[in-house]
Enzyme design. Sequence first.
Site, mmCIF file in Angstrom:
data_model
loop_
_atom_site.group_PDB
_atom_site.id
_atom_site.type_symbol
_atom_site.label_atom_id
_atom_site.label_comp_id
_atom_site.label_asym_id
_atom_site.label_seq_id
_atom_site.Cartn_x
_atom_site.Cartn_y
_atom_site.Cartn_z
ATOM 1 N N PRO A 1 -0.943 -4.072 -1.152
ATOM 2 C CA PRO A 1 -0.520 -3.288 0.018
ATOM 3 C C PRO A 1 -1.305 -1.989 0.210
ATOM 4 O O PRO A 1 -1.400 -1.464 1.318
ATOM 5 C CB PRO A 1 0.958 -2.990 -0.249
ATOM 6 N N ASP B 1 -0.676 9.182 -1.335
ATOM 7 C CA ASP B 1 -0.192 8.935 -2.703
ATOM 8 C C ASP B 1 0.002 7.436 -2.819
ATOM 9 O O ASP B 1 1.119 6.935 -2.849
ATOM 10 C CB ASP B 1 1.126 9.707 -2.886
ATOM 11 N N GLN C 1 5.770 -6.508 -3.696
ATOM 12 C CA GLN C 1 5.248 -6.399 -5.059
ATOM 13 C C GLN C 1 6.360 -6.569 -6.090
ATOM 14 O O GLN C 1 7.545 -6.488 -5.773
ATOM 15 C CB GLN C 1 4.584 -5.028 -5.245
ATOM 16 N N THR D 1 -1.040 3.246 -3.968
ATOM 17 C CA THR D 1 -1.468 2.372 -5.059
ATOM 18 C C THR D 1 -2.985 2.183 -4.941
ATOM 19 O O THR D 1 -3.621 2.707 -4.028
ATOM 20 C CB THR D 1 -0.753 1.006 -4.956
HETATM 21 N N1 AAT Z 1 3.404 8.945 -7.150
HETATM 22 C C1 AAT Z 1 2.633 8.132 -8.025
HETATM 23 C C2 AAT Z 1 2.916 6.721 -7.785
HETATM 24 C C3 AAT Z 1 2.181 5.957 -6.953
HETATM 25 S S1 AAT Z 1 3.075 4.826 -6.102
HETATM 26 C C4 AAT Z 1 2.255 4.441 -4.660
HETATM 27 C C5 AAT Z 1 3.211 3.912 -3.611
HETATM 28 O O1 AAT Z 1 2.444 3.552 -2.458
HETATM 29 C C6 AAT Z 1 4.019 2.672 -3.978
HETATM 30 O O2 AAT Z 1 5.384 2.983 -3.912
HETATM 31 C C7 AAT Z 1 3.643 1.632 -2.927
HETATM 32 O O3 AAT Z 1 4.732 0.811 -2.513
HETATM 33 C C8 AAT Z 1 3.144 2.523 -1.792
HETATM 34 N N2 AAT Z 1 2.211 1.868 -0.860
HETATM 35 C C9 AAT Z 1 1.235 0.980 -1.149
HETATM 36 N N3 AAT Z 1 0.584 0.617 -0.031
HETATM 37 C C10 AAT Z 1 1.154 1.286 0.996
HETATM 38 C C11 AAT Z 1 0.911 1.318 2.396
HETATM 39 N N4 AAT Z 1 -0.030 0.579 2.958
HETATM 40 N N5 AAT Z 1 1.690 2.143 3.165
HETATM 41 C C12 AAT Z 1 2.671 2.899 2.591
HETATM 42 N N6 AAT Z 1 2.933 2.893 1.272
HETATM 43 C C13 AAT Z 1 2.193 2.105 0.479
HETATM 44 C C14 AAT Z 1 0.700 6.045 -6.888
HETATM 45 C C15 AAT Z 1 0.120 5.468 -8.096
HETATM 46 C C16 AAT Z 1 -1.356 5.659 -8.250
HETATM 47 C C17 AAT Z 1 -1.861 4.638 -9.220
HETATM 48 C C18 AAT Z 1 -3.163 4.999 -9.742
HETATM 49 N N7 AAT Z 1 -3.654 3.976 -10.644
#
Ligand code: AAT
Length: 282
Positions: free
Chosen positions: A162, A155, A31, A157
């Site tokens: 991803p 927690d 990303q 995205t």
């Molecule tokens: N703590 C609040 C911030 C987030 S970030 C969410 C994280 O999830 C990102 O760093 C991303 O790289 C990670 N991520 C995404 N997909 C995966 C996966 N399949 N396995 C592991 N990690 C992953 C959350 C924000 C919420 C937004 C709401 N609109």
Amino acid sequence: MELWFTEQHTDNVTFSIKVDRQVYSGQSEFQRIDLFDSLEFGRFLTLDGYMMLTEKDEFIYHEMIVHVPMNVLPDVKNVLVIGGGDGGAVRELVRYPSIEKIDLVEIDAKVIEVCKKYLPQTACKLDDPRVSIHYADGLKFVRSKKNEYDLIIVDSTDPFGPGEGLFTKEFYGNCFKALTEKGAMVNQHESPFYPKDAVAMQRAHKRIIDSFPISRVYQAHIPTYPSGHWLFGFASKNYHPIENFDAVAWKKRELKTNYYNDKIHVGAFALPNYVKELLEEV
Ligand code: AAT
């Protein structure tokens, strides 16, 4: 010239923050990662142009995703955090001495590297000796786990890119398997407000209720997420998020929080009628 960060919340609504300066911009394998400084919200992190957190309001999200389950489940020892490479959830978790081990599974090593460098407010506890960082896809990581974690925090995205796999039936089923008998899973559950987000929220809810005997939704006000009205899911094998809430233990801990308290814990599960209807529809 003025610089503004703008996120499209719907086809007809945008949300903008005036930017002081761009702190970082890079493209990882997964990303685009950007960091900006702003007067109103402090430093903020976006992934693929979507707001992940700001220094000003991240406490709301991270306190609510951590302290709610931590004050329901007794004696939590092993925790799995999926996503959350910014470290905000880990920062709140390490405040509990009962926790012996935290596995943080973040797909994107670059997010962790950048947050450690530029967002010490959230990343400050990623080097705690109880924390092990795994650079992996959470969907794959949980597949092989059985009866291992007392708490899983998703927690992630939003359900595209991803993060998509972290909203599937397969994933929730594997989280159920990975939990101990007293275990619970908490996830960021999208927003009920705009129809496009509500559909994702309903889909997640349907899959969670199909996978867990107990499941409840709770809410918080997060100013920088679409509509500002955000939901979390609490799903467990045995523990009920209100009936088993231990307010006495919470008070004894004497943890200073900026959002979470014993009244908020219970009140957050009181949902507006339109949200209840959306959840009942699934
Ligand atoms: N703590 C609040 C911030 C987030 S970030 C969410 C994280 O999830 C990102 O760093 C991303 O790289 C990670 N991520 C995404 N997909 C995966 C996966 N399949 N396995 C592991 N990690 C992953 C959350 C924000 C919420 C937004 C709401 N609109």
